[in-house]
Design a protein around this motif. Structure first.
Motif, PDB file in Angstrom:
ATOM      1  N   SER A   1       0.822  -1.213   0.000  1.00  0.00           N
ATOM      2  CA  SER A   1       0.000   0.000   0.000  1.00  0.00           C
ATOM      3  C   SER A   1       0.852   1.257   0.000  1.00  0.00           C
TER       4      SER A   1
ATOM      5  N   LEU B   1       2.962   1.308  -3.809  1.00  0.00           N
ATOM      6  CA  LEU B   1       2.247   1.320  -5.080  1.00  0.00           C
ATOM      7  C   LEU B   1       1.705   2.702  -5.437  1.00  0.00           C
TER       8      LEU B   1
ATOM      9  N   ASN C   1      -1.405   4.374  -7.223  1.00  0.00           N
ATOM     10  CA  ASN C   1      -2.757   3.967  -7.555  1.00  0.00           C
ATOM     11  C   ASN C   1      -3.597   5.178  -7.951  1.00  0.00           C
TER      12      ASN C   1
ATOM     13  N   ARG D   1      -9.584   5.297  -9.517  1.00  0.00           N
ATOM     14  CA  ARG D   1     -10.271   4.430 -10.461  1.00  0.00           C
ATOM     15  C   ARG D   1     -11.181   5.244 -11.381  1.00  0.00           C
TER      16      ARG D   1
ATOM     17  N   SER E   1      -2.380   0.281 -11.560  1.00  0.00           N
ATOM     18  CA  SER E   1      -1.459   0.490 -10.438  1.00  0.00           C
ATOM     19  C   SER E   1      -0.071   0.042 -10.871  1.00  0.00           C
TER      20      SER E   1
ATOM     21  N   SER F   1      -9.837  -2.267  -4.626  1.00  0.00           N
ATOM     22  CA  SER F   1      -8.755  -1.350  -4.982  1.00  0.00           C
ATOM     23  C   SER F   1      -7.778  -2.041  -5.913  1.00  0.00           C
ATOM     24  N   ALA F   2      -6.995  -1.239  -6.610  1.00  0.00           N
ATOM     25  CA  ALA F   2      -5.980  -1.774  -7.502  1.00  0.00           C
ATOM     26  C   ALA F   2      -4.858  -2.444  -6.712  1.00  0.00           C
ATOM     27  N   VAL F   3      -4.711  -2.095  -5.432  1.00  0.00           N
ATOM     28  CA  VAL F   3      -3.663  -2.707  -4.598  1.00  0.00           C
ATOM     29  C   VAL F   3      -3.908  -4.205  -4.450  1.00  0.00           C
TER      30      VAL F   3
END
Length: 333
Positions: free
Chosen positions: A41, A44, A46, A49, A65, A313-315
């Motif tokens: 987290s 990354l 991000n 979205r 991401s 989330s993209a994470v």
């Protein structure tokens, strides 16, 4: 998990649905999130979205991401379509594709079934939250919704809380709930767990030590007054202001946690509660990373009601893709 040398990769790998299921289990991904989410987290990038309305009811979402960390040297992009009316066509409402690149040289590494990836990563986020927030003696799981997400959520909660012995499934279409209960009874690895369905929503909510919701409902399904003391409410379905799976009383009675800060501006249950003055943003108990690291404390008593709202989330996408890709590469050395 050790990263794979990019020099060993040639043509991009395609990981289909069956392969993905063999590479990632709910247990392995919950453990991977628990171990990797805090570090990922912070490393990354991000971007917010992107969501585009394709029609009044359908949407296209873009979730990118990237990281240059040696332990996560990837760029990932998920493309998602959301067509909630697909149930009339006997098709899933969500379709997705995920593409993984090297962040060292930009080389495409893999493409994979983003629909299945979304299902398992979403359920495992809920499973991890359940591991932290639900009572350790939880025995009854209530599953609200019987769509594609439901079996994944059931498995994730069972992994997270092995004390669970009974699963009760409710769906607007009673027959869908019954069929899912029958299917889960026949599933491998779920011995000792009782599965049943019910047509009375209020009654099943009162039974739940864990109540998990995965619907597209715009009308509150979970009434807060029906939640038993000590219950854990898991809200997965909503990601628009118009969507809402529980009423204000559930938010008011519970101590609310989120998967990430996007939930505070996207989830209909929370946005509406803020607007109506039910709670304030400062009342949110923390996010998943803060719970993992211990920066925020989860359940404070056996009687407390906990609420976990996730929007994705993209994470977690890129972490799930990492586990699938690196497991695949290890198996095909």
């Amino acid at each position: 998990m050790a990263s794979i040398s990019m020099s060993t990769v040639s043509a991009p790998t395609f990981i289909n649905t069956d392969s993905l299921r063999s590479l990632i289990s709910h247990r392995s991904l919950i453990d991977h999130f628990h171990c990797s989410l805090p570090k990922a987290s912070s490393s990354l990038c991000n971007p917010i979205r992107q969501s585009h309305d394709v029609s009044p009811t359908s949407s296209l979402l873009l979730m990118p991401s990237w990281s240059t960390s040696p332990s996560l040297p990837y760029i990932g992009v998920k493309l998602v379509t959301f067509f909630p009316d697909n149930s009339a066509l006997n098709l899933p409402g969500v379709h997705a594709s995920y593409v993984l690149f090297s962040s060292t040289n930009g080389q495409p590494l893999a493409s994979m079934d983003g629909t299945e990836l979304t299902l398992i990563r979403t359920s495992c986020v809920s499973g991890l939250a359940s591991r932290i927030l639900a009572r350790s003696d939880s025995q009854v799981l209530v599953m609200i919704g019987a769509g594609a997400m439901a079996p994944h959520l059931i498995r994730s909660h069972l992994v997270a809380r092995p004390s669970l012995k009974k699963v009760v499934i409710w769906n607007r279409t009673v027959e869908k709930a019954r069929k899912l209960a029958e299917k889960m009874k026949e599933s491998v690895g779920l011995d000792g767990v009782c599965f049943e369905s019910s047509g009375c929503l209020d009654e099943v909510i009162e039974m739940g030590d864990i109540v998990s919701c995965a619907t597209n409902s715009e009308v509150p399904l979970v009434k807060g007054q029906k939640l038993k003391p000590g219950a854990h409410l898991d809200l997965v379905g909503s990601f628009k202001h118009s969507m809402r799976e529980c009423d204000d009383e559930a938010i008011k009675r519970g101590r609310v946690f989120v998967d990430n800060e996007a939930a505070l501006v996207e989830a209909g249950e929370l946005v509406g509660a803020f607007e109506r003055g039910v709670i304030e943003k400062k009342d949110i108990g923390g996010d998943l990373v803060e719970l993992i690291t211990g920066e925020k404390i989860g359940r404070s008593s056996s009687e407390e009601i906990t609420v976990f709202k996730s929007v994705g989330s993209a994470v977690v996408d890129i972490l799930a893709a990492q586990l699938a890709y690196e497991t695949y590469m290890q198996q095909h050395k």
